[in-house]
Design a protein around this motif. Structure first.
Motif, PDB file in Angstrom:
ATOM      1  N   ALA B  13     -39.340 142.946  87.900  1.00 23.83           N
ATOM      2  CA  ALA B  13     -39.888 144.447  88.352  1.00 23.83           C
ATOM      3  C   ALA B  13     -39.670 145.191  87.265  1.00 23.83           C
ATOM      4  O   ALA B  13     -40.322 146.050  86.627  1.00 23.83           O
ATOM      5  CB  ALA B  13     -39.112 144.770  89.599  1.00 23.83           C
ATOM      6  N   GLY B  14     -38.552 144.965  86.603  1.00 24.46           N
ATOM      7  CA  GLY B  14     -38.220 146.202  85.302  1.00 24.46           C
ATOM      8  C   GLY B  14     -39.200 145.804  84.224  1.00 24.46           C
ATOM      9  O   GLY B  14     -39.787 146.609  83.317  1.00 24.46           O
ATOM     10  N   ILE B  15     -39.371 144.496  83.973  1.00 23.77           N
ATOM     11  CA  ILE B  15     -40.526 143.955  82.748  1.00 23.77           C
ATOM     12  C   ILE B  15     -41.863 144.599  83.012  1.00 23.77           C
ATOM     13  O   ILE B  15     -42.490 145.514  82.484  1.00 23.77           O
ATOM     14  CB  ILE B  15     -40.652 142.539  82.827  1.00 23.77           C
ATOM     15  CG1 ILE B  15     -39.195 142.037  82.094  1.00 23.77           C
ATOM     16  CG2 ILE B  15     -41.610 142.088  81.683  1.00 23.77           C
ATOM     17  CD1 ILE B  15     -39.124 140.485  82.253  1.00 23.77           C
ATOM     18  N   LEU B  16     -42.270 144.455  84.489  1.00 23.07           N
ATOM     19  CA  LEU B  16     -43.593 145.159  84.826  1.00 23.07           C
ATOM     20  C   LEU B  16     -43.662 146.590  84.642  1.00 23.07           C
ATOM     21  O   LEU B  16     -44.683 146.993  84.200  1.00 23.07           O
ATOM     22  CB  LEU B  16     -43.763 144.494  86.243  1.00 23.07           C
ATOM     23  CG  LEU B  16     -44.272 143.046  86.610  1.00 23.07           C
ATOM     24  CD1 LEU B  16     -44.395 142.856  87.943  1.00 23.07           C
ATOM     25  CD2 LEU B  16     -45.482 142.774  85.794  1.00 23.07           C
ATOM     26  N   MET B  40     -47.023 150.711  87.522  1.00 19.63           N
ATOM     27  CA  MET B  40     -45.623 151.000  87.621  1.00 19.63           C
ATOM     28  C   MET B  40     -45.232 151.088  89.057  1.00 19.63           C
ATOM     29  O   MET B  40     -44.056 151.014  89.363  1.00 19.63           O
ATOM     30  CB  MET B  40     -45.362 152.279  86.939  1.00 19.63           C
ATOM     31  CG  MET B  40     -45.356 152.270  85.409  1.00 19.63           C
ATOM     32  SD  MET B  40     -44.431 153.552  84.583  1.00 19.63           S
ATOM     33  CE  MET B  40     -45.771 155.013  84.574  1.00 19.63           C
ATOM     34  N   LEU B  41     -46.056 151.668  89.865  1.00 19.25           N
ATOM     35  CA  LEU B  41     -45.834 151.755  91.188  1.00 19.25           C
ATOM     36  C   LEU B  41     -45.571 150.678  91.836  1.00 19.25           C
ATOM     37  O   LEU B  41     -44.554 150.302  92.785  1.00 19.25           O
ATOM     38  CB  LEU B  41     -46.920 152.416  91.987  1.00 19.25           C
ATOM     39  CG  LEU B  41     -47.204 154.082  91.862  1.00 19.25           C
ATOM     40  CD1 LEU B  41     -48.337 154.549  92.438  1.00 19.25           C
ATOM     41  CD2 LEU B  41     -46.007 154.693  92.687  1.00 19.25           C
ATOM     42  N   ASN B  42     -46.374 149.401  91.323  1.00 18.83           N
ATOM     43  CA  ASN B  42     -46.443 148.119  91.966  1.00 18.83           C
ATOM     44  C   ASN B  42     -44.889 147.567  91.434  1.00 18.83           C
ATOM     45  O   ASN B  42     -44.370 146.994  92.459  1.00 18.83           O
ATOM     46  CB  ASN B  42     -47.316 147.250  91.402  1.00 18.83           C
ATOM     47  CG  ASN B  42     -47.635 146.159  92.152  1.00 18.83           C
ATOM     48  OD1 ASN B  42     -47.728 146.387  93.658  1.00 18.83           O
ATOM     49  ND2 ASN B  42     -48.004 145.176  91.548  1.00 18.83           N
ATOM     50  N   VAL B  50     -37.411 142.876  96.785  1.00 18.20           N
ATOM     51  CA  VAL B  50     -36.439 142.291  96.281  1.00 18.20           C
ATOM     52  C   VAL B  50     -34.882 142.613  96.934  1.00 18.20           C
ATOM     53  O   VAL B  50     -34.269 141.642  97.369  1.00 18.20           O
ATOM     54  CB  VAL B  50     -36.322 142.079  94.597  1.00 18.20           C
ATOM     55  CG1 VAL B  50     -34.846 141.416  94.219  1.00 18.20           C
ATOM     56  CG2 VAL B  50     -37.367 141.435  93.957  1.00 18.20           C
ATOM     57  N   VAL B  51     -34.860 143.949  96.726  1.00 20.93           N
ATOM     58  CA  VAL B  51     -33.367 144.289  97.215  1.00 20.93           C
ATOM     59  C   VAL B  51     -33.519 144.084  98.668  1.00 20.93           C
ATOM     60  O   VAL B  51     -32.358 143.758  99.276  1.00 20.93           O
ATOM     61  CB  VAL B  51     -33.146 145.531  96.653  1.00 20.93           C
ATOM     62  CG1 VAL B  51     -31.837 146.485  97.559  1.00 20.93           C
ATOM     63  CG2 VAL B  51     -32.907 145.871  95.519  1.00 20.93           C
ATOM     64  N   GLY B  52     -34.434 144.559  99.391  1.00 26.89           N
ATOM     65  CA  GLY B  52     -34.729 144.358 101.016  1.00 26.89           C
ATOM     66  C   GLY B  52     -34.435 142.849 101.348  1.00 26.89           C
ATOM     67  O   GLY B  52     -33.635 142.621 102.161  1.00 26.89           O
ATOM     68  N   SER B  53     -35.029 141.752 100.513  1.00 27.70           N
ATOM     69  CA  SER B  53     -34.630 140.468 100.822  1.00 27.70           C
ATOM     70  C   SER B  53     -33.318 140.161 100.532  1.00 27.70           C
ATOM     71  O   SER B  53     -32.688 139.429 101.363  1.00 27.70           O
ATOM     72  CB  SER B  53     -35.520 139.761  99.996  1.00 27.70           C
ATOM     73  OG  SER B  53     -35.404 138.185 100.236  1.00 27.70           O
TER      74      SER B  53
END
Lengths: 175, 102
Positions: B13-16, B40-42, B50-53
């Motif tokens: 997510a950070g790379i995107l 960025m929104l995506n 990821v955190v929810g999972s």
């Protein structure tokens, strides 16, 4: 399933990289759609099938089709690509790229020292998501509906036909 | 389903997000800027999932739903603005916006 995650993560990163470096807007858009589909696969692998369906239907389907229409409407013809080359000089990438990489390294450094949790093997079903949406998040869902209404009114106001026709009429008078 | 270290997912997510940020900073064509904002929104949405999972809660997916609504309304308004901008100035160059008066 882990290997699926890594493959789609690589596809997402490379497709996004291609999307921001292409000169032709339509090519960039198609690469971004590919990136969205890869992220959809990541969502599915992480046990979020509801959101995987949403990203394909709404993001890759509806929003990107809107983008394609706009690119067709503001098409400047054959000199688009040369003009784009002129606008994005290769040297321009150095400073923002360097700063973004520094920020990314900081984020990853912070993450490494954070909680070492792993994503769960459970699938969070659409039922659970719906129960949460219309239970504790009821007010937020109402606010989102207001937001979408405001977006609708704003888009109608900005892109209404009389506006465009008036501008064209002014040009005709000028010319 | 897949058991992945949370750091790996958040790094993707950070790379995107960083790629979207570079796109906003470098490109001068307003369509590419809007596309990079969407990237960025995506990426933010991916971080939520990821955190929810990892926390085994549906809240991450609920947040993605909200991000999607924000992205959709932002696109509608942004594309309306691009259309007006193009009709007025006959270009997509954001530097022209410096000359906007009032």
């Amino acid at each position: 399933m882990t290997i699926v995650f890594y493959i789609s993560a690589f596809i997402a990163v490379f497709a996004t990289l291609a999307a921001i470096t292409r000169m032709n807007p339509v090519h960039a858009l198609l690469y971004f759609i590919l990136s969205l589909l890869a992220v959809g696969v990541i969502f599915f692998v992480l046990g979020a099938p509801f959101v995987a369906a949403l990203i394909v239907i709404i993001n890759a389907g509806a929003i990107m089709v809107l983008f394609v229409f706009i690119i067709m409407m503001v098409n400047q013809g054959k000199h688009t690509i040369e003009q784009e080359r002129k606008w994005t000089h290769p040297k321009l990438w150095l400073a923002p790229g360097f700063l973004a990489v520094v920020l990314l390294i900081e984020i990853i450094y912070v993450l490494i020292h954070a909680n070492q949790a792993t994503t769960g093997p459970e699938v969070i079903s659409p039922t659970q998501v719906g129960t949460a949406l219309f239970g504790p998040y009821m007010l937020a869902v109402e606010l989102v509906s207001m937001l979408l209404l405001v977006g609708l009114l704003g888009a109608h106001h900005l892109a209404r036909e009389s506006h465009v026709v008036k501008n064209r009429a002014e040009e005709d008078n000028d010319g | 389903m897949a058991e992945i270290n949370m750091i790996t997912g958040l790094s993707v997510a950070g790379i995107l997000f960083a790629l979207g940020l570079v796109g906003v900073l470098v490109r001068r064509n307003i369509i590419f800027i809007l596309l990079s904002i969407e990237i960025m929104l995506n990426a933010c949405g991916l971080a939520f999932i990821v955190v929810g999972s990892a926390l085994k809660q549906p809240d991450g997916q609920v947040m993605y739903f909200f991000i999607l609504a924000v992205a959709a309304s932002e696109m509608a308004i942004g594309l309306g603005l691009i259309l007006n901008f193009f009709h007025k100035y006959k270009t997509l160059d954001t530097n022209v916006l410096n000359q906007m008066r009032g």
